[in-house]
Design a protein around this motif. Structure first.
Motif, short mmCIF file in Angstrom:
data_model
loop_
_atom_site.label_atom_id
_atom_site.label_comp_id
_atom_site.label_asym_id
_atom_site.label_seq_id
_atom_site.Cartn_x
_atom_site.Cartn_y
_atom_site.Cartn_z
N TRP A 13 0.84 -1.20 0.00
CA TRP A 13 0.00 0.00 0.00
C TRP A 13 0.87 1.25 0.00
CZ3 TRP A 13 -3.05 2.32 4.60
CH2 TRP A 13 -4.02 3.21 4.14
N GLY A 14 1.94 1.24 0.79
CA GLY A 14 2.85 2.38 0.81
C GLY A 14 3.52 2.62 -0.53
N ILE A 15 3.89 1.54 -1.19
CA ILE A 15 4.49 1.67 -2.52
C ILE A 15 3.46 2.24 -3.51
CG2 ILE A 15 5.40 0.34 -4.48
CD1 ILE A 15 6.76 -1.48 -2.33
N ALA A 16 2.23 1.78 -3.41
CA ALA A 16 1.17 2.31 -4.28
C ALA A 16 0.95 3.79 -4.00
CB ALA A 16 -0.13 1.52 -4.07
N TRP A 17 0.97 4.18 -2.73
CA TRP A 17 0.80 5.58 -2.35
C TRP A 17 1.92 6.44 -2.95
CZ3 TRP A 17 -2.93 8.20 0.47
CH2 TRP A 17 -2.60 9.47 0.90
N LEU A 18 3.16 5.99 -2.76
CA LEU A 18 4.30 6.73 -3.31
C LEU A 18 4.24 6.78 -4.83
CD1 LEU A 18 7.31 5.65 -1.07
CD2 LEU A 18 6.13 7.86 -1.11
N LYS B 185 -2.08 2.81 8.60
CA LYS B 185 -3.09 3.58 9.31
C LYS B 185 -4.40 3.59 8.52
CE LYS B 185 -0.30 4.54 12.61
NZ LYS B 185 -0.42 3.87 13.90
N SER B 186 -5.40 2.94 9.06
CA SER B 186 -6.67 2.75 8.35
C SER B 186 -7.41 4.05 8.09
CB SER B 186 -7.56 1.77 9.10
OG SER B 186 -7.89 2.28 10.37
N TYR B 187 -7.18 5.07 8.90
CA TYR B 187 -7.88 6.34 8.70
C TYR B 187 -7.46 7.04 7.41
CZ TYR B 187 -3.71 8.17 11.07
OH TYR B 187 -2.42 8.46 11.45
N LEU B 188 -6.39 6.56 6.76
CA LEU B 188 -5.97 7.14 5.48
C LEU B 188 -6.64 6.47 4.29
CD1 LEU B 188 -2.21 7.85 6.16
CD2 LEU B 188 -4.08 9.49 5.93
N ARG B 189 -7.37 5.37 4.52
CA ARG B 189 -8.03 4.69 3.39
C ARG B 189 -9.01 5.59 2.65
NH1 ARG B 189 -9.83 -0.19 6.35
NH2 ARG B 189 -7.91 -0.63 7.41
N TYR C 222 -8.77 6.38 -1.35
CA TYR C 222 -9.85 6.17 -2.32
C TYR C 222 -10.18 7.48 -3.04
CZ TYR C 222 -11.06 1.44 -0.78
OH TYR C 222 -11.04 0.09 -0.51
N PHE C 223 -10.30 8.57 -2.28
CA PHE C 223 -10.62 9.86 -2.88
C PHE C 223 -9.56 10.26 -3.90
CE2 PHE C 223 -10.09 14.49 -2.87
CZ PHE C 223 -11.33 14.88 -3.36
N LEU C 224 -8.28 10.17 -3.52
CA LEU C 224 -7.20 10.54 -4.43
C LEU C 224 -7.17 9.65 -5.66
CD1 LEU C 224 -4.28 11.23 -1.95
CD2 LEU C 224 -5.42 12.88 -3.43
N GLY C 225 -7.37 8.35 -5.43
CA GLY C 225 -7.37 7.42 -6.56
C GLY C 225 -8.45 7.75 -7.57
N VAL D 1 -5.98 -3.98 1.06
CA VAL D 1 -5.62 -3.72 2.45
C VAL D 1 -6.89 -3.69 3.31
CG1 VAL D 1 -4.72 -1.95 4.02
CG2 VAL D 1 -3.45 -2.56 1.97
N GLN D 2 -7.93 -3.09 2.78
CA GLN D 2 -9.19 -2.97 3.53
C GLN D 2 -9.80 -4.33 3.79
OE1 GLN D 2 -12.05 -0.43 1.68
NE2 GLN D 2 -13.57 -0.72 3.28
N ARG D 3 -9.68 -5.23 2.85
CA ARG D 3 -10.27 -6.59 3.00
C ARG D 3 -9.59 -7.39 4.10
NH1 ARG D 3 -11.04 -8.42 -3.23
NH2 ARG D 3 -12.83 -7.11 -3.68
#
Length: 138
Positions: A7-12, A80-84, A88-91, A135-137
């Motif tokens: 998830w971090g790699i996807a974010w970066l 940190k789940s609060y960033l999900r 989603y919004f950014l994606g 990650v959410q699943r």
């Protein structure tokens, strides 16, 4: 691979794709096209809730936004789940952004400013959306 690391790699990937996209837009004259479209929409339809910008404010705001997203990367790697919701919004926003540049290029019959980096942005946004869902699943 650990899902949070993925998830971090996807974010970066999205953050760096967005930085590339902003550079593409800045170098290919996106802002004058944007401001012209907004002004035209206002003349045709009245009040349109879209802003116009001068270059320094536009670029400065985007640089600050990208820096902020980059600063959140350690929290994403920590899972940190609060960033999900933000992921989603950014994606979704970046998928729409990339598709808008591609669609404009097809409609205009020429390359729209920012279209060269749009496929990279689209792939990074889809990667973030898919990875956030995985990650959410778990």
């Amino acid at each position: 691979m650990d899902l949070n690391r993925h998830w971090g790699i996807a974010w970066l990937s999205l953050v760096f794709a967005l930085a590339l996209h902003v550079a593409d837009e800045a170098l290919t004259g996106f802002l004058p096209v944007w401001n012209s479209l907004v002004q035209s929409a206002r003349e045709t339809y009245g009040w349109v809730p879209l802003p116009t910008f001068d270059f320094a404010v536009w670029l400065g705001g985007l640089v600050v936004g990208i820096a902020l997203l980059l600063s959140l990367a350690p929290l994403v790697f920590a899972g940190k789940s609060y960033l999900r919701p933000l992921a989603y919004f950014l994606g979704v926003l970046m998928v729409l952004n990339a598709l808008a540049h591609i669609t404009a290029s097809i409609y205009w019959g020429s390359l729209a400013p920012g279209v060269i980096s749009s496929p990279v942005l689209l792939l990074a946004a889809l990667f973030l959306l898919i990875t956030t869902r995985r990650v959410q699943r778990n």
